[in-house]
Design an enzyme around this catalytic site. Structure first.
Site, PDB file in Angstrom:
ATOM      1  N   ASN A 197     -12.490 -10.863  -2.822  1.00 20.80           N
ATOM      2  CA  ASN A 197     -13.394 -11.541  -3.773  1.00 20.80           C
ATOM      3  C   ASN A 197     -13.678 -12.999  -3.433  1.00 20.80           C
ATOM      4  O   ASN A 197     -14.782 -13.484  -3.635  1.00 20.80           O
ATOM      5  CB  ASN A 197     -12.921 -11.363  -5.220  1.00 20.80           C
ATOM      6  N   ARG A 218      -5.795 -20.738   1.155  1.00 20.48           N
ATOM      7  CA  ARG A 218      -4.834 -21.051   0.088  1.00 20.48           C
ATOM      8  C   ARG A 218      -3.413 -20.625   0.480  1.00 20.48           C
ATOM      9  O   ARG A 218      -2.427 -21.194   0.036  1.00 20.48           O
ATOM     10  CB  ARG A 218      -5.272 -20.259  -1.151  1.00 20.48           C
ATOM     11  N   LYS A 235      -3.666 -10.553   6.923  1.00 17.44           N
ATOM     12  CA  LYS A 235      -4.385  -9.284   6.833  1.00 17.44           C
ATOM     13  C   LYS A 235      -5.487  -9.427   5.788  1.00 17.44           C
ATOM     14  O   LYS A 235      -5.239  -9.399   4.589  1.00 17.44           O
ATOM     15  CB  LYS A 235      -3.465  -8.115   6.454  1.00 17.44           C
ATOM     16  N   PRO A 236      -6.733  -9.611   6.248  1.00 22.97           N
ATOM     17  CA  PRO A 236      -7.830  -9.707   5.280  1.00 22.97           C
ATOM     18  C   PRO A 236      -8.155  -8.332   4.717  1.00 22.97           C
ATOM     19  O   PRO A 236      -7.720  -7.313   5.270  1.00 22.97           O
ATOM     20  CB  PRO A 236      -8.996 -10.230   6.128  1.00 22.97           C
ATOM     21  N   SER A 237      -8.929  -8.310   3.656  1.00 24.00           N
ATOM     22  CA  SER A 237      -9.391  -7.028   3.127  1.00 24.00           C
ATOM     23  C   SER A 237     -10.302  -6.364   4.157  1.00 24.00           C
ATOM     24  O   SER A 237     -11.061  -7.055   4.853  1.00 24.00           O
ATOM     25  CB  SER A 237     -10.158  -7.272   1.832  1.00 24.00           C
ATOM     26  N   SER A 247      -4.895  -6.513  -6.327  1.00 28.06           N
ATOM     27  CA  SER A 247      -4.742  -5.775  -7.581  1.00 28.06           C
ATOM     28  C   SER A 247      -3.270  -5.542  -7.930  1.00 28.06           C
ATOM     29  O   SER A 247      -2.397  -5.540  -7.049  1.00 28.06           O
ATOM     30  CB  SER A 247      -5.448  -4.422  -7.453  1.00 28.06           C
ATOM     31  N   GLU A 265      -0.057 -12.599  -6.483  1.00 26.42           N
ATOM     32  CA  GLU A 265      -1.118 -13.095  -7.375  1.00 26.42           C
ATOM     33  C   GLU A 265      -1.995 -11.893  -7.702  1.00 26.42           C
ATOM     34  O   GLU A 265      -2.768 -11.452  -6.858  1.00 26.42           O
ATOM     35  CB  GLU A 265      -1.956 -14.182  -6.665  1.00 26.42           C
ATOM     36  N   CYS A 303     -10.525 -13.413 -10.459  1.00 24.36           N
ATOM     37  CA  CYS A 303      -9.323 -13.014 -11.194  1.00 24.36           C
ATOM     38  C   CYS A 303      -9.179 -13.744 -12.515  1.00 24.36           C
ATOM     39  O   CYS A 303      -8.612 -13.223 -13.452  1.00 24.36           O
ATOM     40  CB  CYS A 303      -8.090 -13.250 -10.334  1.00 24.36           C
ATOM     41  N   ASN A 304      -9.694 -14.992 -12.584  1.00 23.80           N
ATOM     42  CA  ASN A 304      -9.504 -15.749 -13.820  1.00 23.80           C
ATOM     43  C   ASN A 304     -10.780 -15.895 -14.642  1.00 23.80           C
ATOM     44  O   ASN A 304     -10.857 -16.742 -15.518  1.00 23.80           O
ATOM     45  CB  ASN A 304      -8.861 -17.114 -13.532  1.00 23.80           C
ATOM     46  N   HIS A 349      -1.324 -21.969  -9.753  1.00 21.72           N
ATOM     47  CA  HIS A 349      -2.020 -20.766 -10.212  1.00 21.72           C
ATOM     48  C   HIS A 349      -1.035 -19.604 -10.145  1.00 21.72           C
ATOM     49  O   HIS A 349      -0.730 -19.105  -9.057  1.00 21.72           O
ATOM     50  CB  HIS A 349      -3.227 -20.537  -9.299  1.00 21.72           C
TER      51      HIS A 349
HETATM   52  P1  NAD Z   1      -6.552  -4.780  -3.423  1.00 18.62           P
HETATM   53  O1  NAD Z   1      -5.212  -4.762  -4.054  1.00 18.62           O
HETATM   54  O2  NAD Z   1      -7.292  -3.505  -3.329  1.00 18.62           O
HETATM   55  O3  NAD Z   1      -6.467  -5.335  -1.927  1.00 18.62           O
HETATM   56  C1  NAD Z   1      -5.941  -6.611  -1.632  1.00 18.62           C
HETATM   57  C2  NAD Z   1      -5.423  -6.607  -0.207  1.00 18.62           C
HETATM   58  O4  NAD Z   1      -4.321  -5.705  -0.125  1.00 18.62           O
HETATM   59  C3  NAD Z   1      -6.435  -6.136   0.827  1.00 18.62           C
HETATM   60  O5  NAD Z   1      -6.261  -6.881   2.008  1.00 18.62           O
HETATM   61  C4  NAD Z   1      -6.036  -4.700   1.044  1.00 18.62           C
HETATM   62  O6  NAD Z   1      -6.424  -4.188   2.305  1.00 18.62           O
HETATM   63  C5  NAD Z   1      -4.527  -4.829   0.964  1.00 18.62           C
HETATM   64  N1  NAD Z   1      -3.832  -3.560   0.687  1.00 18.62           N
HETATM   65  C6  NAD Z   1      -4.289  -2.465   0.036  1.00 18.62           C
HETATM   66  N2  NAD Z   1      -3.338  -1.502   0.010  1.00 18.62           N
HETATM   67  C7  NAD Z   1      -2.256  -2.011   0.637  1.00 18.62           C
HETATM   68  C8  NAD Z   1      -0.955  -1.528   0.925  1.00 18.62           C
HETATM   69  N3  NAD Z   1      -0.575  -0.290   0.565  1.00 18.62           N
HETATM   70  N4  NAD Z   1      -0.109  -2.320   1.607  1.00 18.62           N
HETATM   71  C9  NAD Z   1      -0.458  -3.567   1.974  1.00 18.62           C
HETATM   72  N5  NAD Z   1      -1.681  -4.092   1.733  1.00 18.62           N
HETATM   73  C10 NAD Z   1      -2.569  -3.325   1.074  1.00 18.62           C
HETATM   74  O7  NAD Z   1      -7.391  -5.896  -4.201  1.00 18.62           O
HETATM   75  P2  NAD Z   1      -8.918  -6.269  -3.994  1.00 18.62           P
HETATM   76  O8  NAD Z   1      -9.741  -5.168  -4.571  1.00 18.62           O
HETATM   77  O9  NAD Z   1      -9.143  -6.692  -2.585  1.00 18.62           O
HETATM   78  O10 NAD Z   1      -9.048  -7.578  -4.902  1.00 18.62           O
HETATM   79  C11 NAD Z   1      -9.354  -7.554  -6.250  1.00 18.62           C
HETATM   80  C12 NAD Z   1      -8.094  -7.775  -7.067  1.00 18.62           C
HETATM   81  O11 NAD Z   1      -7.490  -9.001  -6.684  1.00 18.62           O
HETATM   82  C13 NAD Z   1      -8.377  -7.917  -8.548  1.00 18.62           C
HETATM   83  O12 NAD Z   1      -7.422  -7.201  -9.269  1.00 18.62           O
HETATM   84  C14 NAD Z   1      -8.224  -9.414  -8.789  1.00 18.62           C
HETATM   85  O13 NAD Z   1      -7.892  -9.774 -10.101  1.00 18.62           O
HETATM   86  C15 NAD Z   1      -7.141  -9.752  -7.837  1.00 18.62           C
HETATM   87  N6  NAD Z   1      -7.152 -11.197  -7.544  1.00 18.62           N
HETATM   88  C16 NAD Z   1      -6.144 -11.974  -8.044  1.00 18.62           C
HETATM   89  C17 NAD Z   1      -6.152 -13.343  -7.827  1.00 18.62           C
HETATM   90  C18 NAD Z   1      -5.051 -14.219  -8.352  1.00 18.62           C
HETATM   91  O14 NAD Z   1      -4.948 -15.359  -7.903  1.00 18.62           O
HETATM   92  N7  NAD Z   1      -4.229 -13.767  -9.266  1.00 18.62           N
HETATM   93  C19 NAD Z   1      -7.193 -13.923  -7.088  1.00 18.62           C
HETATM   94  C20 NAD Z   1      -8.196 -13.089  -6.587  1.00 18.62           C
HETATM   95  C21 NAD Z   1      -8.159 -11.732  -6.807  1.00 18.62           C
END
Ligand code: NAD
Length: 479
Positions: A150, A158, A173-175, A227, A248, A282-283, A448
Site C-alpha cells: 500500500n 521505514r 521482501k517487497p510485496s 495483514s 505492524e 492502515c490508519n 507507530h
Molecule cells: P499481506 O499480509 O498480504 O502482505 C504483506 C507482505 O507479507 C507481502 O510482502 C507479502 O508477500 C508477504 N507475505 C504474505 N504471506 C507471507 C508468508 N506466509 N510469509 C512471509 N511473508 C508473507 O498484506 P498486504 O495486503 O500487502 O497489505 C495490506 C495490509 O497491511 C492491511 O491489512 C494494512 O492494514 C496493513 N498495513 C499495516 C500498516 C501498519 O503500519 N500497521 C501499514 C500499512 C499496511
C-alpha cells in the site's frame, strides 16, 4: 515492459529457478514488468551474504554508516519524480501522492542518519565493590523486512533506515504486487556504493518464500508490515528459532465526531482520510461515529466532498484525486462488504459500485453507507477501500464503547472543541494513536504501533529504532 533482476550480495541476478512473475498496473490491467520469482535457495544466499557483510558493517563508525544513509536520501530526492512514477504505475495512487511518499522516505533516511551519534547505552551502579556495569546496545544482525503494497516505498525505507543506522544488514521482501520500487531502491544502494550484501532484495509470493525467510536461523529479526493474518503466520514461523518479530498489522480506525465539532473540518479530514490512496491506508478512518444531533449536517458535508473526488489513472492524469484499488480481488472484497451491509439494512448514499465509465483497472467509487450497525462486517472488518460506514451515537460514553468494541487497535480520531472530551477520549481509547481534529499521518519521530490485534512493536522515532537493537550487559570487575 521492464525486466528486473533481484538484488543479492550487491549484484542484480536472476532467481535460481529462472522463473519470473508479472507485475500489473492496477489502473490499466497492463503487465508493466517481469520480476524473478526467488526460491528458498535464493533466500538462503541473500541471508548468508547479509550475515557476512553485517559483521563488517556493525564495526563501521556510526558517522560512516550515516554518510551512506545521507547519500541514499539525496539520491531518493534527486529521483523522486521517477520513483514516484514507478510507485504510481505498480500501486495506483495518483502521482503527486506517490512523489510525496518518496520524499517522505528520503526524510526518514535523513532522520535516521541524524541518530548516528545519539544511540547510547547506560552505565548503572554496581552493588559490588570494584565493579562497573555497562548496558550496551548492539545490532540484532540480519533483519528481514517484509513489506506490503500500500505504501511500498515509504514502508521499505521505514524499516531499512533504522535497521542500517543501528548496524544491521537487511534482506527485503517487497510485496509481489509492488516489487518494482524496491528493485529501483536497490539500484540506489548500488550507486552509493553500500558494501555488498548489506542490503538484499528478494522477490516472490510470501506464501512461497516466507518460510525460507522466517525460519532461517541466521535471521535475527523479522520486521513485518501487512495483514493480521500474515502477521500471525509469520509469528508462528518465527517461533521455530525464537526469532524476534515486530509486526505492524491491520486497523479499523474509528472517527468520533462530537456535536461541538467543527463539522467542515471533520468532513474534510474524514473524506481526505478515506480517499487518499483509495482508502488503502492502515490508519485511515474505517468507521465513523457521529453524534445524532449533527449527523445529518455532517453527512451532507461528507457527501458534498465525496462528489468532488475524481477517479482514474493517476499517471496518465496526475490531477485525479483517487486511483484504483490494488487488484480486482480487492474490488470484489470491498464490494462484497458493501453488498452485505446493504442486505443487512445499510443505505448507500453515494457510490457502492465500480465506476461504469472506466473500462479497465480495479476502481471502486467513493462510497458512503448510512444506518450501519456495530455488528455488521463493514464496521468490524478492515475494508481497505474508499468506503465510509457511518453510525450515530447519543453520548460520549456510548461512542467510546463502540470505538473500543473492535479486535484492532491501531489508530483513531476525534473531532471536538471541548478539552474535557479530548482528554476523556485520549485516556480511554484503546489504540496506539489518536488524532484530534486532524487527518491521520504519523510523524517520523513519533511511534507507530498498534494495540490488540494491530501488532507487536512499532516503527518510527527513537522507540521504533530501538526495536532493531538488542541489549548486552557487561560486568567489569577489577582488582
Ligand atoms: P499481506 O499480509 O498480504 O502482505 C504483506 C507482505 O507479507 C507481502 O510482502 C507479502 O508477500 C508477504 N507475505 C504474505 N504471506 C507471507 C508468508 N506466509 N510469509 C512471509 N511473508 C508473507 O498484506 P498486504 O495486503 O500487502 O497489505 C495490506 C495490509 O497491511 C492491511 O491489512 C494494512 O492494514 C496493513 N498495513 C499495516 C500498516 C501498519 O503500519 N500497521 C501499514 C500499512 C499496511
Amino acid at each position: 515492459m521492464v525486466r528486473y533482476k533481484v538484488f543479492i550480495d550487491g549484484e542484480f541476478v536472476e532467481s535460481s529457478s529462472g522463473n519470473c512473475f508479472d507485475v500489473i498496473n492496477p489502473a490499466t490491467d497492463e503487465v508493466i514488468s517481469r520480476v524473478p520469482q526467488c526460491t528458498a535457495e535464493d533466500v538462503a544466499r541473500a541471508v548468508e551474504a547479509c550475515r557476512r557483510a553485517q559483521k563488517q558493517w556493525r564495526r563501521f563508525s556510526p558517522s560512516k554508516r550515516a554518510d551512506y544513509l545521507k547519500k541514499m536520501a539525496a539520491k531518493i530526492v534527486e529521483n523522486a519524480e521517477k520513483l514516484g512514477a514507478v510507485v504510481t504505475q505498480e500501486q495506483g495512487k495518483p502521482l503527486p501522492q506517490a512523489v510525496s511518499e518518496v520524499k517522505k522516505a528520503a526524510e526518514r533516511m535523513e532522520y535516521h542518519a541524524e541518530w548516528a551519534l545519539r544511540i547510547e547505552g547506560e552505565i548503572v551502579p554496581s552493588d559490588n565493590e570494584k565493579e562497573n556495569i555497562f548496558i550496551c546496545k548492539e545490532p540484532m544482525g540480519v533483519v528481514a523486512c517484509i513489506v506490503p503494497w500500500n505504501s511500498p516505498f515509504s514502508i521499505l525505507v521505514r524499516k531499512v533506515a533504522p535497521a542500517l543506522i543501528t548496524g544491521n544488514g537487511v534482506v527485503i521482501k517487497p510485496s509481489s504486487e509492488t516489487p518494482n520500487c524496491a528493485l529501483e531502491f536497490a539500484k540506489i544502494v548500488q550507486e552509493v556504493g553500500l558494501p555488498k550484501g548489506i542490503v538484499n532484495v528478494v522477490c516472490g509470493k510470501g506464501a512461497e518464500i516466507g518460510k525460507a525467510i522466517c525460519t532461517n536461523p541466521a535471521v535475527s529479526m523479522v520486521t513485518f508490515t501487512g495483514s493480521g493474518e500474515t502477521g500471525a503466520r509469520i509469528m508462528e514461523m518465527c517461533s521455530h528459532n525464537i526469532t524476534k518479530v515486530s509486526l505492524e498489522l491491520g486497523g479499523k480506525a474509528p472517527a468520533i465526531v462530537m456535536d461541538d465539532a467543527d463539522l467542515d473540518l471533520a468532513a474534510r479530514c474524514i473524506v481526505g482520510s478515506k480517499t487518499i490512496n483509495a482508502g488503502q491506508v492502515c490508519n485511515c478512518v474505517e468507521r465513523v461515529y457521529v453524534h445524532e444531533k449533527v449527523a445529518e449536517e455532517f453527512t451532507d458535508k461528507v457527501m458534498e466532498l465525496m462528489k468532488k473526488i475524481t477517479i482514474g489513472d493517476g499517471l496518465a492524469d496526475p490531477k485525479v484525486t483517487m486511483g484504483p484499488l490494488i487488484n480486482h480481488g480487492a474490488v470484489k472484497f470491498v464490494d462484497g462488504l458493501v453488498k452485505k451491509a446493504v442486505e443487512e439494512g445499510a443505505e448507500v448514499l453515494i457510490g457502492g459500485k465500480a465506476p461504469e465509465h472506466l473500462k479497465r483497472g480495479s476502481f471502486y467509487e467513493p462510497t458512503v453507507l448510512m444506518n450501519c450497525r456495530q455488528d455488521m462486517d463493514v464496521m468490524q472488518r478492515e475494508i481497505f477501500g474508499p468506503v465510509l460506514p457511518i453510525m450515530t451515537f447519543k453520548t460520549l460514553e456510548e461512542a467510546l464503547e463502540l470505538a473500543n468494541d473492535c479486535e484492532y487497535g491501531l489508530t483513531s480520531s476525534l473531532y471536538t472543541n471541548d478539552l474535557s472530551t479530548a482528554f476523556e477520549v485520549a485516556n480511554s481509547i484503546e489504540a496506539g494513536e489518536l488524532y484530534i481534529n486532524r487527518q491521520q499521518g504519523e510523524a517520523i519521530n513519533g511511534y507507530h504501533a498498534g494495540w490488540k490485534k494491530s501488532g507487536i512493536g512499532g516503527d518510527d522515532g527513537r522507540h521504533g529504532m530501538e526495536e532493531f537493537l538488542q541489549t548486552k550487559v557487561v560486568y567489569l570487575k577489577y582488582r
